[in-house]
Every structure is written in structure tokens, then in C-alpha cells.
Design a protein around this motif. Sequence first.
Motif, short mmCIF file in Angstrom:
data_model
loop_
_atom_site.label_atom_id
_atom_site.label_comp_id
_atom_site.label_asym_id
_atom_site.label_seq_id
_atom_site.Cartn_x
_atom_site.Cartn_y
_atom_site.Cartn_z
N SER A 22 0.84 -1.20 0.00
CA SER A 22 0.00 0.00 0.00
C SER A 22 0.88 1.25 0.00
CB SER A 22 -0.91 0.02 1.23
OG SER A 22 -1.69 -1.14 1.25
N ASP B 107 -5.48 -1.69 -4.92
CA ASP B 107 -4.73 -2.34 -3.84
C ASP B 107 -5.56 -3.52 -3.30
OD1 ASP B 107 -2.81 -2.81 -1.97
OD2 ASP B 107 -3.12 -0.97 -0.82
N ASP B 108 -4.89 -4.41 -2.61
CA ASP B 108 -5.58 -5.55 -1.97
C ASP B 108 -6.43 -6.33 -2.96
OD1 ASP B 108 -4.43 -4.88 0.42
OD2 ASP B 108 -6.11 -3.62 1.05
MG LIG Z 1 -1.99 -2.87 2.09
#
Ligand SMILES: [Mg+2]
Length: 701
Positions: free
Chosen positions: A85, A171-172
Motif C-alpha cells: 500500500s 490495492d488488496d
Molecule cells: Mg496494504
Amino acid sequence: MTPFIGYGSESAERDAGAHHTILRFESLWRALGYARCEEQMSTRPAREFHGRDAELALIRAELERLSEGAEAVVVVEGAAGMGKSRLLAEVSTIARSLGIRVGSSAADPNETVVELAALLAALFDGDEPLLGRDGLATVQAHPEQRFWLLRDLQQLLERAALESPLLISIDDAHWADGGTAAAIRALPMRLMGLPIAWIIALRPPRESTPLVHALEQLKRNGAHTIVLGPLDDDAVVQLATDMLAARPDQSILEQLAEGDGNPFLVVETLLGLQEENRIRLVDGQAELIDKQLPRRVQVKMRERLGRLSDEASDAVTVAASLGRAFTFDELARTLGRPASDLLAPVGELLEANLLVERNERLAFWHDITREAVRTSVPVTARRALDRQAAGVLLEAGALPVEVAVQLAASAEPGDEVAIETLLDAAKVLVTTDPDTAAQFGQRALEIAPAHHPRRGEIVGTTAIALHIAGNSEEAMTFADRALRETLPALQEAEVRLSIAGMFAISPEIRISAGRLALNLPDLPASVRARHLACLFHNLVTAGRIEESRAVLDETRAAVASTDDARGWFTLRVAESALEYADDRFDLSVELITSAYRDGIFAGDDQRLRLAHMWHGELLSVADRYEEAFAIAADGLAAAQRDRQGWAYQMFETWHGRMLLRAGRLSEARAVLEGRFALEDGTHAAAVLDAAGIVALGRLAI
Ligand SMILES: [Mg+2]
Ligand SMILES: Nc1ncnc2c1ncn2[C@@H]1O[C@H](COP(=O)(O)OP(=O)(O)OP(=O)(O)O)[C@@H](O)[C@H]1O
């Protein structure tokens, strides 16, 4: 952008100010002749980005290519806490400095089945969204609309990218919903040659999911992969120096070495040490006060929880069931307390950095924090809390699919809300994420009591989901067993009728569904007539002409005696196809024309679209191409208007084949290639697709 939202820039500045004060004192003390200056340290998250030079260089080079009109795709893989991140935040900063507009989002573990949640957030959220919401007809995405949404999004992105280069950062992605996975697979390829960069971060996948397939395909097409390993020693020292605002001594570095270069562990360890007041500043160098054995973060997290007041500890425990982010109000309702009671405990949690404020919601500081909180409670208690939280979220207007995952794991037998919610979620997902739909259906069945009035619907939906997911045998076994055990004959026959009418599944299964239903005792005449007509139609379309003839008389008699509009319609469509097989062309056209005219009242939308196409097909065979192409255009427009993905694809394939027969080769290629390059994974392979692929193959020769 900074991931440390809990530390507003103001407080970071305050910390920095405090640090300068310490330094000033230090020189003063020195001037006064004191040898050592000892101060308690305050720790704060790293302001700078440290290390990862090679990774940043690669990404920067990719981003710079955008200005030459090239696309870029970078996949970032790294274990929890490895700094994905933070890297993405850094990349966004670099991109903006290069004049690239940025849209970013993080997939949410509670939204793994919310259609296109992650992608839409990246494109439409934020202060300066990449795309204006008004450009999209509807952002209330439904899985059956995926096909359309992706097309709309593609067009909007094309237009936006012509104005300025774009970065889409997700992200993720390991938590991304099926729609986002399909988009990641399709959009970068379709938008090739436009200045759009995609950066997708995920934890290393443990199983082969649609997303993993999508990423593999992107990699085959030139996407770069960055595997984030541990930070090197220099970067760890820099990171610690940054956080402590002083150089760490050997004792601290030894303790940090426990984190094996995982930045999250480094950061957490430093925060934990600070909380325990175990760091002091000596001669400008940070050192540990004692040499206690380093404890792992999980333990540390439990301890941190243990140091909270009871109220704060209850609040954070309950919050972990609500999800990664939640509102103050949802938290209050789950705790069953007035919001005013929560001001102090929530304040305490914000102070302890367990929670932060993010986009006007409360959120866990880090997923690892949330996971640690979750594991600190016994499984049964956690389940009860999850169930309670799901109820609050539903009451607050969450969609069934948004809480279904939670409910599937937490509901107990007989839980009415859970049964309804899981069934609704299964229905929504049946065409686009049939695996999940089947899981929800099976779970709903498990918790539905033996004579629950919706068991029939649950079984039907689950069986259809299993069919579409390609587990046909499992689906049949499941449906057979469940249907026989649990349903009155009429409900069973209705379930089987819906299976028999699903054109996306193989005719064999449709035929056997019909035959099983017809063996049921005491069927009402109209249901029997519909089943017979449907079976007859399925036999004809499967090419089992002789078998179809064998049931024709019985079917005609049954339909005539009930005079059921749907029965008549199905019968005529099938008869038209049979006459065609027997080379009685004019009769075939006559039958389909009247069937199509009356079919509008039959309440069988799927078959009506099929009849429409069949009508056009017959006209084209009679060289009435102009009328046939008009029907194709009509069918496509209607399917588009009603957002009927399967029908659109059926008409498009047929349109392509017709172009081919009419000798319009380049147009045929454009239609068919577009059709089969479109891998949005929403539709089970159907007979019609096979015909399209054959046609495409002929073009290639
Ligand atoms: Mg992260
Ligand atoms: N290169 C770096 N420089 C400074 N701080 C970093 C760096 N990498 C990570 N951090 C910090 O380490 C912590 C963990 O990093 P981050 O949240 O980015 O991990 P992650 O890989 O996204 O984890 P998860 O898989 O749980 O999402 C954060 O506080 C982050 O700011």
C-alpha cells in the motif's frame, strides 16, 4: 497521499516540532556541561518512503512511457505488511508529478462479492475522480449488467485517456470481487495503445482464482511483476531513523531484526516499544531502556488491547465484525448503546492508533490490526458478533451481497434473516459468480428448516448456479436429492421447468430435467403441458429429432386441452424448427412468425428472444438478408436496452455468422473477434457460442 491518516499532517508537524525542541535542549545541556541527555521518545510513522529503489525505477520508467502514448501494467505481489500500500501511495505521488491523473482504491474483504466494487471505487471515488459519475448510465452495478458496465467503462476510459494519461491503482486485489477480476482481465487489453497505467497489488495468491488467471494473462501480454520482499538493512535503519527522529542504536536494530525486514512489523514494533515507554534518546541516539525479548506483533496487539479500557476494548472487538471501515452509528447500534456513550472509547482507540478516520468513516489502522483483534476472541463469540454486525449492516441498508459472506459464516440454523439474505445474494450472483452463488444457496439450505417455504427456490437457484458454474453432475445430484427429499411435487416441477428453460446450459441437462418432472405424480395439467412443450423444444434443439417426434402428439394434445399461452408458444417455436429440419421451409417460417407474434403474451422472455432470432435466421436462409439484418439490429438493441447480456451475445454471434454467409468478411471478423475476445467470464459456453467459434475459425482459414 499518506497511509497514516491517523496522524494528520498537523500532528506529524507537532511531533517534528517536539523533536526539534529535544535537540535544542540537548545542545543546551551540552553547553551547560552535562554529558548525557535522556528523554522519553515519541514515535511516529515514517514520513519518507525508504528503499525499494529498483522497484521505483521500473515503475517510473513505465509511467514515463505513458507520455509516448503507451500503456503500462504492473502487478505488485507481497506478503501482508510488506509495503504494497505504501508503494502504491508513492507511485501515485510520482504519477501526479508526471501529470498523470490517478484513481485508486483498495478491495475490501467484506465486499468480495459486491459487483465491481473495487474498480468502480478506483474510477469514481476521491476528490478528483478519474471519471464523472454522470457518464455512466448506472453505477448500481448488478452482476448481470457486468457486460454492459465494462463496455461503458471502456468507452469512458478511452475518452478520459485521450485528454490526459491515467493511472488506475487497485490495492488488496486478493479481495477483489469477480467483476473487478473480470475487468482487470479485459480492460487493460481492450484499452491497449492508450496512455493508461494499471497497478495492481495483492498478497501472494494461495489458490487459483479468476483474478490469478486474469493476472497471468496480463503477464503473458507484457505486464511487469514486482515481488516485494523484505526491506534491506539500510532501508530498515532509514525507516527507524525517520520514525524515531533519531538514529536507532544496536539494541533497537536487533529488536527490529525480528521483523525480518517486514515494514509492518518494523513499524508496529517501534510503535509498541514507544507505547511501553521503552525507548529513550541518549546523546542523539535512540536506544532501548531494557532488553526484554521482542514479542511478536500478535501478542503485542493483544497486550495493546489489554491496556485499553473495557469500553474501548469492547468497541474495537465489535468493530472488527463490522468490517475494515464502518460508521460511528453502525458501531453504536451493534453495541446497542447511544452514540454519545462511544465518544470516549472511540477517542481512546484513535489515540492508540488502532482505528483511524478515513473518508468520514472509522477504519482499522491496518488489516493486520483487524485480523489480530479478530483472533483475540474465541471463534464462537466471533461468530455471534459477526451475525449481529451483519444484522446492523442490513438494517442500515447494506445489499444482501454485501453481508452474505459474513452471514454464511456466522448464521445458525433457523436464522430467517440469514436465509432470506443468502438466497437473495445467490440470485443476484447466479450468472456472474455462480460458484459463490451456489455456496450461498447451499449454506441457506443448511440453515433452512425442513419445511421452510423457500426451500424450493433455494434448491432451484443453487442447482442453476451449480449448472452455470460447470459442475453439472454435482448440480444434478444436488437437485435430485434435495428436490425429492424436500419439496412437494408441484414446487419440484416448477424448479425443474426453470432448469429446462435455461438456454445457457447443455440441452442434455435440460432434457433430463423435463423428463424427471414429467414422472412426478399428480401434476396439474398446465404444468404438465408446459413441461412437455419444453421437452419437445429441447429435443429438437438438441438434434434428437426422432425422440422429439415421439412426444409430439402427446404434447399437442396436452397443450390444446389446457390452452396455455406459454405452452402454445413453446410448442410453435419448436414445431417451426422441426418443420425446418424436415425441409418444409414455408411452414417453418409461418409457424415462427405466428409464434413470435403471440409469444409476447407468453411470459417467457428468454424463449421469446430466441424465437426472434430464429425468425431472423429463417429469413436469412431465404436470402431475405435485409429483413434478417434488421432483426439482428433490433434484437441487439432490445438486449442492450434490457441489459440482457446472454441475449446480446447470442444475437451478436448470430449477426457475425450471418455477415459471414453474406460474404461481408471483414465485418464478420470484427463482430466475431470482438465477441470472443471478450473474456468477461460471465457466461457458460452455450451451443450458440460453439457456432460462433466455428464461424470465426472459418474466417481464419
Ligand atoms: Mg496494504
Ligand atoms: N518503503 C517504505 N518506507 C516507509 N514506510 C514503509 C515502507 N514500506 C512500508 N512502510 C510502512 O509499513 C507499514 C506496512 O506497510 P503497508 O501497509 O504498505 O503493507 P501492505 O503490504 O500493504 O500490507 P497488507 O498486505 O496488510 O495490506 C505501513 O505503516 C507503511 O507505511
